[in-house]
Scaffold this motif. Structure first.
Motif, PDB file in Angstrom:
ATOM      1  N   TRP A 292      -5.223   1.957  -9.066  1.00 10.27           N
ATOM      2  CA  TRP A 292      -5.148   1.864  -7.717  1.00 10.27           C
ATOM      3  C   TRP A 292      -5.757   0.447  -7.124  1.00 10.27           C
ATOM      4  O   TRP A 292      -5.019  -0.205  -6.579  1.00 10.27           O
ATOM      5  N   GLY A 295      -3.163  -1.892  -8.633  1.00  9.66           N
ATOM      6  CA  GLY A 295      -1.724  -2.002  -7.824  1.00  9.66           C
ATOM      7  C   GLY A 295      -1.927  -2.590  -6.405  1.00  9.66           C
ATOM      8  O   GLY A 295      -0.986  -3.127  -5.703  1.00  9.66           O
ATOM      9  N   LEU A 296      -3.045  -2.340  -5.640  1.00 11.70           N
ATOM     10  CA  LEU A 296      -3.344  -2.579  -4.344  1.00 11.70           C
ATOM     11  C   LEU A 296      -3.516  -4.050  -4.084  1.00 11.70           C
ATOM     12  O   LEU A 296      -2.920  -4.820  -3.213  1.00 11.70           O
ATOM     13  N   LEU A 299      -0.289  -5.464  -4.682  1.00 11.57           N
ATOM     14  CA  LEU A 299       0.521  -5.508  -3.521  1.00 11.57           C
ATOM     15  C   LEU A 299       0.238  -6.570  -2.718  1.00 11.57           C
ATOM     16  O   LEU A 299       1.127  -7.188  -2.060  1.00 11.57           O
ATOM     17  N   GLY A 340       6.066  -6.518  -4.750  1.00  7.08           N
ATOM     18  CA  GLY A 340       5.098  -5.507  -3.723  1.00  7.08           C
ATOM     19  C   GLY A 340       5.690  -4.232  -3.678  1.00  7.08           C
ATOM     20  O   GLY A 340       4.810  -3.465  -3.724  1.00  7.08           O
ATOM     21  N   TRP A 344       3.404  -0.813  -5.367  1.00  9.15           N
ATOM     22  CA  TRP A 344       2.901   0.343  -4.825  1.00  9.15           C
ATOM     23  C   TRP A 344       3.141   1.534  -6.024  1.00  9.15           C
ATOM     24  O   TRP A 344       2.536   2.450  -5.832  1.00  9.15           O
ATOM     25  N   ALA A 347       0.645   1.920  -8.504  1.00  8.22           N
ATOM     26  CA  ALA A 347      -0.737   2.573  -7.902  1.00  8.22           C
ATOM     27  C   ALA A 347      -0.507   3.658  -7.821  1.00  8.22           C
ATOM     28  O   ALA A 347      -1.709   4.540  -8.085  1.00  8.22           O
ATOM     29  N   ARG A 348       0.510   4.552  -7.301  1.00 11.96           N
ATOM     30  CA  ARG A 348       0.826   5.860  -6.865  1.00 11.96           C
ATOM     31  C   ARG A 348       0.847   6.697  -8.247  1.00 11.96           C
ATOM     32  O   ARG A 348      -0.013   7.766  -8.525  1.00 11.96           O
TER      33      ARG A 348
END
Length: 449
Positions: A292, A295-296, A299, A340, A344, A347-348
């Motif tokens: 996470w 990923g963020l 992003l 981006g 995301w 990350a999910r």
């Protein structure tokens, strides 16, 4: 209202001239006194560069006017016009003392310089200002470096002096490039300094003379104080008197040197790249929080450079010529928006497809960025954007390395565990025992079949 002794003496002198005069002098038109008012930087971004204006004093009429080329109208159309580089400024005529007091109350230095002009030159200057203030003549298309309050003062003064001032300025070397001046004036706000650096192209790095350097009020004032005009083969200083109306007490004056931003930017860029690398390492170990975080972080990085790149690309179609052909388009462009979206998704779910897409995209983005560095070997790519490169390149490269490593780990098949071979002298294991009842049931079923 703060006056120095010299200012008070000058005003007293002007009043005496207006009261003690012969009848012949009263009948003849009195030449005006022309002054230059220079104002220090203020709080707003538009006021960081200072300001400059003409003051016309008529001693006999006890009348004074300020001619300010830095006025603009606040309206709903102002921001769109400014964004397109089509904002119009105009020459505004106001009373002198309210303006001087306003700047003094803002803790901005205010300096006045009295020109040493002949009656003909002074009258010509006053007439030219009155003509420029007419409704049909007062507006002009603003340009921060080529057509602003200072350049208008410079050009009008040069016209009155028969071109001597501009000829002399063009022979004088500039102290700094336009970019270096921009950096030292915007050093009061580090992020804004970098934004201004990012959006402006190599026009700011070209060699210039003192003529182009006079886009800054303080630089123009310095040159005016140094200049001597030739009249009948004799050189005379253009300015006869200088005094401070007010001085800044708390507000810092502009820096005299250009701040070095390359090393701090490199430190920030390497720090963020290190964080991304560590998150990628822990994400490869199956840590959900690291996935996470990576990923963020990716992003935000993609959205930041995608946003800046989109604005920079849009500026190619505006009148902001100092943004056209900007080399920072190698570092920021709309392709970052795609990163981006995939960051995301990574990350999910941490999906393999997202990793592969991000690996491919980040390699492209980093490759384009490094291409911009390689092209600097060519003379045409001479933009001084090393601070932006130092900020962006480490993280661009780190994201490519991290997602390539993650994608490789996901696609590499796990080899099966090797079968254990028994040694020759070890007896084989006995067959598992089955109960008699199970054997009988199995035999009966076989007989029925």
């Amino acid at each position: 209202m703060v006056f120095s002794c010299s200012a008070a003496l000058l005003l007293a002198h002007l009043l005496l001239l207006s009261q003690v005069s012969s009848p012949v002098e009263e009948e003849a038109p009195s030449p005006p006194q022309i002054l230059l008012a220079t104002f220090g930087p203020g709080d707003e971004v538009a006021a960081w560069w200072g300001h400059i204006a003409f003051v016309v004093e008529e001693p006999k009429r006890l009348k004074s006017r300020m001619y300010n080329y830095g006025a603009f109208e606040v309206s709903p159309e102002m921001l769109p016009r400014f964004a397109m580089g089509r904002l119009e400024f105009f020459l505004d005529v106001t009373s002198v003392m309210p303006v001087l007091n306003m700047y003094a109350q803002e803790d901005r230095h205010v300096r006045l310089s009295l020109f040493h002009l002949t009656p003909k030159e002074a009258q010509g200057m006053a007439a030219a200002l009155e003509e420029n203030a007419l409704p049909d003549n007062r507006t002009y298309l603003y340009h921060h470096y080529n057509d602003n309050c200072a350049t208008r003062v410079r050009d009008l003064l040069d016209g009155i002096l028969g071109g001597q001032f501009s000829a002399w300025l063009k022979q004088q070397p500039a102290r700094m490039s336009i970019r270096e001046h921009t950096r030292r004036y915007s050093a009061v706000n580090g992020p804004m300094l970098l934004l201004l650096d990012f959006f402006q192209n190599d026009e700011l790095d070209k060699p210039i003379s003192a003529f182009e350097e006079a886009f800054l009020p303080d630089e123009l004032e310095k040159r005016i104080l140094q200049f001597s005009i030739y009249r009948e083969a004799f050189a005379e200083p253009l300015v006869s008197k200088v005094w401070d109306f007010s001085k800044n007490k708390v507000r810092p004056s502009p820096r005299e040197s250009t701040p070095q931003t390359e090393w701090p930017c490199l430190g920030l860029g390497l720090s963020f790249a290190m964080v991304l690398g560590l998150l990628g390492h822990w994400a490869s170990k199956g840590r959900r929080w690291a996935r996470w975080g990576l990923g963020l972080g990716g992003l935000l990085w993609f959205l930041f450079w995608g946003f800046l790149g989109s604005i920079l690309l849009a500026m190619e179609f505006t009148n902001h010529t100092v943004t056209h052909g900007n080399e920072n388009l190698f570092l920021a462009h709309p392709l970052f928006w795609l990163g981006g979206v995939w960051a995301w998704a990574f990350a999910r779910k941490g999906a393999r497809r997202s990793m592969e897409r991000l690996a491919w995209l980040c390699c492209c983005l980093a490759g384009i960025s490094w291409l911009g560095v390689g092209l600097k070997w060519l003379p045409v790519f001479d933009q001084n954007n090393w601070n932006i490169l130092a900020l962006a390149l480490p993280a661009h490269s780190a994201l490519a390395l991290v997602f390539v490593a993650l994608a490789r780990k996901q696609t590499t098949p796990t080899p099966p565990a090797p079968a254990q071979e028994l040694p020759d002298n070890q007896p084989s294991l006995p067959a598992p025992k089955t109960s008699g009842k199970k054997n009988k049931r199995a035999s009966k079923k076989a007989g029925k079949k």
